[in-house]
Motif scaffolding. Sequence first.
Motif, mmCIF file in Angstrom:
data_model
loop_
_atom_site.group_PDB
_atom_site.id
_atom_site.type_symbol
_atom_site.label_atom_id
_atom_site.label_comp_id
_atom_site.label_asym_id
_atom_site.label_seq_id
_atom_site.Cartn_x
_atom_site.Cartn_y
_atom_site.Cartn_z
ATOM 1 N N ARG A 15 -6.376 3.092 7.471
ATOM 2 C CA ARG A 15 -5.039 3.130 6.858
ATOM 3 C C ARG A 15 -4.001 2.509 7.787
ATOM 4 N NH1 ARG A 15 -1.154 7.692 4.976
ATOM 5 N NH2 ARG A 15 0.797 6.868 5.763
ATOM 6 N N SER A 16 -3.983 2.935 9.037
ATOM 7 C CA SER A 16 -2.982 2.452 9.983
ATOM 8 C C SER A 16 -3.088 0.944 10.165
ATOM 9 C CB SER A 16 -3.163 3.168 11.325
ATOM 10 O OG SER A 16 -2.246 2.691 12.273
ATOM 11 N N GLN B 122 -10.823 7.094 8.211
ATOM 12 C CA GLN B 122 -9.914 6.733 7.117
ATOM 13 C C GLN B 122 -8.513 6.438 7.656
ATOM 14 O OE1 GLN B 122 -9.784 9.493 3.793
ATOM 15 N NE2 GLN B 122 -11.840 10.224 4.306
ATOM 16 N N LYS B 123 -8.041 7.328 8.544
ATOM 17 C CA LYS B 123 -6.682 7.177 9.065
ATOM 18 C C LYS B 123 -6.539 5.920 9.916
ATOM 19 C CE LYS B 123 -5.298 12.031 8.913
ATOM 20 N NZ LYS B 123 -4.854 13.222 9.680
ATOM 21 N N ALA C 211 -3.414 6.968 1.666
ATOM 22 C CA ALA C 211 -3.346 5.507 1.769
ATOM 23 C C ALA C 211 -4.734 4.890 1.771
ATOM 24 C CB ALA C 211 -2.585 5.095 3.024
ATOM 25 N N PHE C 212 -5.690 5.550 2.420
ATOM 26 C CA PHE C 212 -7.065 5.046 2.359
ATOM 27 C C PHE C 212 -7.554 5.048 0.921
ATOM 28 C CE2 PHE C 212 -11.595 5.761 1.987
ATOM 29 C CZ PHE C 212 -12.112 4.754 2.777
ATOM 30 N N ASP D 71 -7.468 10.677 3.018
ATOM 31 C CA ASP D 71 -6.147 10.161 3.363
ATOM 32 C C ASP D 71 -5.611 9.405 2.153
ATOM 33 O OD1 ASP D 71 -4.145 9.284 5.650
ATOM 34 O OD2 ASP D 71 -4.612 7.505 4.464
ATOM 35 N N THR E 213 0.807 -1.222 0.000
ATOM 36 C CA THR E 213 0.000 0.000 0.000
ATOM 37 C C THR E 213 0.840 1.272 0.000
ATOM 38 O OG1 THR E 213 -1.763 -1.158 1.172
ATOM 39 C CG2 THR E 213 -1.814 1.240 1.239
#
Length: 406
Positions: free
Chosen positions: A174-175, A170-171, A125-126, A123, A61
Amino acid sequence: MSENKSNVPKLRFPEFTDAWEQRRLSGLADFSKGSGYSKGDLREAGTPIILYGQLYTKYETVISEVSTFVTERENSVFSKGGEVIVPASGETAEDISRATVVENAGIILGGDLNVLKAKPELDPAFLAITISNGTQQKELSKRAQGKSVVHLHNSDLQEVWLRYPKLNEQKKIRSFFVGLDHLITLHQRKLGHLQEQKTGLLQKMFPKDGADVPEIRFPEFADAWEQRKLGDVTKSYSGGTPAVGNGEYYGGQIPFIRSAEINSESTELFLTDSGLANSSAKMVSVGDILYALYGATSGEVGIAQLQGAINQAILAIKPDDAYDSQFIMQWLRGQKQKIIDKYLQGGQGNLSGSLVKDLPMQVPIHDEQQKIGSLFSDLDNLITLHQRKLEHLQEQKKALLQQMFI
């Protein structure tokens, strides 16, 4: 954590309950293209670059490290950090919608890359994860155009309806997935290291051509190894296949082992007693060496994990009492490429039982054979364990992606 609504995912973190929004991607990102470099431009050193094909084979990702380089040209497109890149060409419509985030600035973005710069409400990465999964991925697959090579343009991406939650959710998503990718990468590296370690040991713990001792051996052994033909120290035979159209021969209790199953603990087909009796199929026992003679698996070797019958594509090898099965199996495994290069043109075709029996091999005393065989058996078990862990993590990620995105 499960909600029966079309605008929320099946699985989400419990602190989030708001419905996800839906907008066209054209209003959520700015779009551009990479610049024209190809694999032929790569150099050992220079300016780091990402090529579109690497998104299918090399990166997850988030791209934080780049190990490919080119000599910089005028009008190159450089990352500023946080770009989402999507390949513009691929082999299949299903695979082409694969997005990745470029974390760092100063990296050249190669040709055939769609470059997206997400607006503040997304975000990066999302965005990359959701482009690669859920309804967005299916929609992009439908838009991909072409036959032998399919293409995906920025104009296709702009038309996609994106479903997304508020930025804090979203974050967190992502994490979670970046952490899971990191864990998968660690297991892939560990597995690769073990496989490389085994390859190196196979080359060094058996004598090279013309030598009578290996480069590395256990310190308690010093005698020279002796040369034997494989057929002089083993008994071997191949099997056969009962008539495929006869239903009385199949569906019984006898595992029918085919060449792709020589290392497996199960088989797809089973024979009846009648099928075994009325064919040239032969039985093997747990611990016998199984050597694949035909087709794509030619040269593969393993130790039988179950008692069953073999077909004509397998040579069963039973060592005499003074010779260790694991030792011989591992030696054959280390010889695979040499055998294919010598006897199979272009890696295609079949091997014969007589050819395998005529193979010359160097052999130490029985105690040294056992110790070498045991070492490689333990290493194989460790490799299998890491392979299963890796596959479990990959399946877990796949299942979570299906449930955590709309």
